[in-house]
Design a protein around this motif. Structure first.
Motif, PDB file in Angstrom:
ATOM      1  N   LEU A   5       0.644  -1.157  -0.031  1.00  0.00           N
ATOM      2  CA  LEU A   5      -0.095  -0.083   0.183  1.00  0.00           C
ATOM      3  C   LEU A   5       0.902   1.250   0.114  1.00  0.00           C
ATOM      4  O   LEU A   5       0.520   2.314  -0.616  1.00  0.00           O
ATOM      5  N   THR A   6       1.953   1.219   0.722  1.00  0.00           N
ATOM      6  CA  THR A   6       2.872   2.342   0.872  1.00  0.00           C
ATOM      7  C   THR A   6       3.458   2.670  -0.542  1.00  0.00           C
ATOM      8  O   THR A   6       3.669   3.689  -0.953  1.00  0.00           O
ATOM      9  N   VAL A   7       3.863   1.594  -1.156  1.00  0.00           N
ATOM     10  CA  VAL A   7       4.484   1.567  -2.680  1.00  0.00           C
ATOM     11  C   VAL A   7       3.576   2.140  -3.559  1.00  0.00           C
ATOM     12  O   VAL A   7       4.119   2.967  -4.402  1.00  0.00           O
ATOM     13  N   ARG A   8       2.406   1.662  -3.444  1.00  0.00           N
ATOM     14  CA  ARG A   8       1.318   2.306  -4.271  1.00  0.00           C
ATOM     15  C   ARG A   8       1.181   3.935  -4.142  1.00  0.00           C
ATOM     16  O   ARG A   8       1.126   4.596  -5.049  1.00  0.00           O
ATOM     17  N   LEU A   9       1.263   4.142  -2.962  1.00  0.00           N
ATOM     18  CA  LEU A   9       1.204   5.650  -2.566  1.00  0.00           C
ATOM     19  C   LEU A   9       2.301   6.315  -3.004  1.00  0.00           C
ATOM     20  O   LEU A   9       2.238   7.461  -3.930  1.00  0.00           O
ATOM     21  N   LEU A  10       3.701   5.830  -3.081  1.00  0.00           N
ATOM     22  CA  LEU A  10       4.794   6.453  -3.691  1.00  0.00           C
ATOM     23  C   LEU A  10       4.775   6.459  -5.220  1.00  0.00           C
ATOM     24  O   LEU A  10       5.190   7.553  -5.697  1.00  0.00           O
ATOM     25  N   ALA A  11       4.440   5.369  -5.708  1.00  0.00           N
ATOM     26  CA  ALA A  11       4.085   5.384  -7.175  1.00  0.00           C
ATOM     27  C   ALA A  11       3.024   6.567  -7.735  1.00  0.00           C
ATOM     28  O   ALA A  11       3.421   7.120  -8.641  1.00  0.00           O
ATOM     29  N   PHE A  12       2.033   6.798  -6.906  1.00  0.00           N
ATOM     30  CA  PHE A  12       0.921   7.733  -7.293  1.00  0.00           C
ATOM     31  C   PHE A  12       1.680   8.958  -7.008  1.00  0.00           C
ATOM     32  O   PHE A  12       1.556   9.998  -7.904  1.00  0.00           O
ATOM     33  N   ARG A  13       2.402   9.163  -5.957  1.00  0.00           N
ATOM     34  CA  ARG A  13       3.073  10.697  -5.941  1.00  0.00           C
ATOM     35  C   ARG A  13       4.237  10.861  -6.767  1.00  0.00           C
ATOM     36  O   ARG A  13       4.147  12.083  -7.253  1.00  0.00           O
ATOM     37  N   LEU A  14       4.765   9.939  -7.305  1.00  0.00           N
ATOM     38  CA  LEU A  14       5.722  10.071  -8.457  1.00  0.00           C
ATOM     39  C   LEU A  14       5.070  10.027  -9.715  1.00  0.00           C
ATOM     40  O   LEU A  14       5.783  10.302 -10.870  1.00  0.00           O
ATOM     41  N   GLU A  15       3.889   9.752  -9.757  1.00  0.00           N
ATOM     42  CA  GLU A  15       2.994   9.806 -11.189  1.00  0.00           C
ATOM     43  C   GLU A  15       3.652   8.789 -12.183  1.00  0.00           C
ATOM     44  O   GLU A  15       3.700   8.923 -13.175  1.00  0.00           O
ATOM     45  N   LYS A  16       3.948   7.732 -11.627  1.00  0.00           N
ATOM     46  CA  LYS A  16       4.530   6.278 -12.240  1.00  0.00           C
ATOM     47  C   LYS A  16       3.443   5.378 -12.156  1.00  0.00           C
ATOM     48  O   LYS A  16       2.487   5.142 -11.524  1.00  0.00           O
ATOM     49  N   ALA A  17       3.445   4.590 -13.525  1.00  0.00           N
ATOM     50  CA  ALA A  17       2.266   3.733 -13.687  1.00  0.00           C
ATOM     51  C   ALA A  17       2.952   2.223 -13.026  1.00  0.00           C
ATOM     52  O   ALA A  17       2.697   1.326 -13.856  1.00  0.00           O
ATOM     53  N   TRP A  18       3.678   2.102 -12.061  1.00  0.00           N
ATOM     54  CA  TRP A  18       4.145   1.001 -11.647  1.00  0.00           C
ATOM     55  C   TRP A  18       3.007   0.015 -10.947  1.00  0.00           C
ATOM     56  O   TRP A  18       2.305   0.661 -10.226  1.00  0.00           O
ATOM     57  N   LEU A  19       3.078  -1.017 -11.419  1.00  0.00           N
ATOM     58  CA  LEU A  19       2.118  -1.869 -10.900  1.00  0.00           C
ATOM     59  C   LEU A  19       2.851  -3.303  -9.979  1.00  0.00           C
ATOM     60  O   LEU A  19       3.703  -3.756 -10.643  1.00  0.00           O
ATOM     61  N   PHE A  20       2.469  -3.347  -8.818  1.00  0.00           N
ATOM     62  CA  PHE A  20       3.150  -4.574  -8.173  1.00  0.00           C
ATOM     63  C   PHE A  20       1.949  -5.402  -7.647  1.00  0.00           C
ATOM     64  O   PHE A  20       0.889  -4.810  -6.975  1.00  0.00           O
ATOM     65  N   SER A  21       1.657  -6.526  -7.858  1.00  0.00           N
ATOM     66  CA  SER A  21       0.851  -7.600  -7.288  1.00  0.00           C
ATOM     67  C   SER A  21       1.194  -8.000  -5.990  1.00  0.00           C
ATOM     68  O   SER A  21       2.537  -8.023  -5.465  1.00  0.00           O
ATOM     69  N   TYR A  22       0.000  -8.181  -5.229  1.00  0.00           N
ATOM     70  CA  TYR A  22       0.033  -8.980  -3.997  1.00  0.00           C
ATOM     71  C   TYR A  22      -0.027 -10.199  -3.937  1.00  0.00           C
ATOM     72  O   TYR A  22      -0.983 -10.773  -4.649  1.00  0.00           O
ATOM     73  N   LYS A  23       1.182 -10.964  -3.820  1.00  0.00           N
ATOM     74  CA  LYS A  23       1.191 -12.403  -3.909  1.00  0.00           C
ATOM     75  C   LYS A  23       1.342 -13.185  -2.520  1.00  0.00           C
ATOM     76  O   LYS A  23       2.206 -12.841  -2.015  1.00  0.00           O
ATOM     77  N   VAL A  24       0.363 -13.987  -2.158  1.00  0.00           N
ATOM     78  CA  VAL A  24       0.341 -14.833  -0.940  1.00  0.00           C
ATOM     79  C   VAL A  24       1.560 -15.730  -1.242  1.00  0.00           C
ATOM     80  O   VAL A  24       1.337 -16.541  -1.985  1.00  0.00           O
ATOM     81  N   ARG A  25       2.336 -15.691  -0.091  1.00  0.00           N
ATOM     82  CA  ARG A  25       3.487 -16.959  -0.163  1.00  0.00           C
ATOM     83  C   ARG A  25       2.697 -18.303   0.148  1.00  0.00           C
ATOM     84  O   ARG A  25       1.770 -18.331   0.901  1.00  0.00           O
ATOM     85  N   GLU A  26       3.344 -19.246  -0.333  1.00  0.00           N
ATOM     86  CA  GLU A  26       2.612 -20.411  -0.149  1.00  0.00           C
ATOM     87  C   GLU A  26       3.243 -21.394   1.140  1.00  0.00           C
ATOM     88  O   GLU A  26       4.352 -21.116   1.163  1.00  0.00           O
TER      89      GLU A  26
END
Length: 95
Positions: free
Chosen positions: A74-95
């Protein structure tokens, strides 16, 4: 003499939510900043590339709980939004 980067000022325009949520985002953003600065000597988010964030999420959070990984995402998404970057990172549950 260079000034120290102020993460709070950087995120001020995009931080929303309760005081505790804003403080958590700031604390986590500073942890991300310190890790990237230590590894790649990139002191400010303006110098970051997607690979730096991906490295942090994969390497620095691999031993953390799923909840912690999610909150950092969530914090990374906020940083990307502030930087105006279209970086997408998925949330992957560890097995």
């Amino acid at each position: 003499m260079s000034k120290r980067f102020d993460m709070e000022l950087f995120l001020a325009g995009v931080l929303t939510g309760s005081h505790a949520t804003r403080q958590r985002h700031l604390r986590q953003a500073k942890v991300i900043q310190a890790a990237i600065a230590g590894r790649w000597q990139r002191k400010t988010p303006w110098a970051w590339q997607r690979k730096h964030i991906a490295w942090f999420l994969q390497e620095c959070l691999s031993q953390r709980s799923e909840a912690t990984q999610y909150y950092y995402l969530l914090t990374v998404r906020l940083l990307a939004f502030r930087l105006e970057k279209a970086w997408l990172f998925s949330y992957k549950v560890r097995e």
